[in-house]
Design a protein around this motif. Sequence first.
Motif, PDB file in Angstrom:
ATOM      1  N   GLY A  15      97.845  59.736  44.097  1.00 34.67           N
ATOM      2  CA  GLY A  15      96.633  59.293  44.769  1.00 34.67           C
ATOM      3  C   GLY A  15      96.811  57.976  45.492  1.00 34.67           C
ATOM      4  O   GLY A  15      97.886  57.381  45.491  1.00 34.67           O
ATOM      5  N   GLU A  16      95.719  57.530  46.100  1.00 35.04           N
ATOM      6  CA  GLU A  16      95.685  56.283  46.868  1.00 35.04           C
ATOM      7  C   GLU A  16      94.932  55.219  46.087  1.00 35.04           C
ATOM      8  O   GLU A  16      93.826  55.460  45.590  1.00 35.04           O
ATOM      9  N   VAL A  17      95.522  54.041  45.990  1.00 36.02           N
ATOM     10  CA  VAL A  17      94.871  52.925  45.308  1.00 36.02           C
ATOM     11  C   VAL A  17      93.685  52.468  46.157  1.00 36.02           C
ATOM     12  O   VAL A  17      93.840  52.135  47.331  1.00 36.02           O
ATOM     13  N   VAL A  18      92.495  52.467  45.543  1.00 39.48           N
ATOM     14  CA  VAL A  18      91.294  52.075  46.267  1.00 39.48           C
ATOM     15  C   VAL A  18      90.713  50.753  45.770  1.00 39.48           C
ATOM     16  O   VAL A  18      89.858  50.163  46.438  1.00 39.48           O
ATOM     17  N   GLU A  19      91.186  50.289  44.612  1.00 32.38           N
ATOM     18  CA  GLU A  19      90.706  49.015  44.069  1.00 32.38           C
ATOM     19  C   GLU A  19      91.696  48.532  43.013  1.00 32.38           C
ATOM     20  O   GLU A  19      92.308  49.340  42.317  1.00 32.38           O
ATOM     21  N   VAL A  20      91.868  47.212  42.922  1.00 30.50           N
ATOM     22  CA  VAL A  20      92.660  46.623  41.838  1.00 30.50           C
ATOM     23  C   VAL A  20      91.769  45.677  41.049  1.00 30.50           C
ATOM     24  O   VAL A  20      90.758  45.187  41.558  1.00 30.50           O
ATOM     25  N   ASN A  21      92.141  45.427  39.820  1.00 25.37           N
ATOM     26  CA  ASN A  21      91.347  44.584  38.938  1.00 25.37           C
ATOM     27  C   ASN A  21      91.750  43.121  39.129  1.00 25.37           C
ATOM     28  O   ASN A  21      92.681  42.637  38.499  1.00 25.37           O
TER      29      ASN A  21
END
Length: 124
Positions: A71-77
């Motif tokens: 998948g595609e990373v849409v947000e990081v913490n």
Amino acid sequence: MTVKFSKDHEWVDIADHQAATVGITLHAQDALGDVVFVDLPAVGTTFTQGDVAGVVESVKAAADVYMPITGEVVEVNEALRADPSLANSDPMGAGWFFKVRVTDLTQFDALMDEPAYADFAKNA
């Protein structure tokens, strides 16, 4: 919460169906010890299942964080980046690593459920 686990000790939660949340398991953070640094992937980066998507460093060791599903990373913490100890204090909650737009839900279905992972982790 619909959580599954990888053999690389990542958990995946697809509760909201928009993006899956990924983090390291309680077993992984126990093995690592006190986490002092995380290298998170860039938003917009696409990974294939099994790709290295980040790094977690502790006072004892460094370990790769593997992408449990394509998948595609849409947000990081960003809170984790600022306070890596969240991976220890709340690995299945506030210590999540990134969110991914999943492209193949069959990969999620093939991951381990909690009882299967608990058995797997006993021997890891």
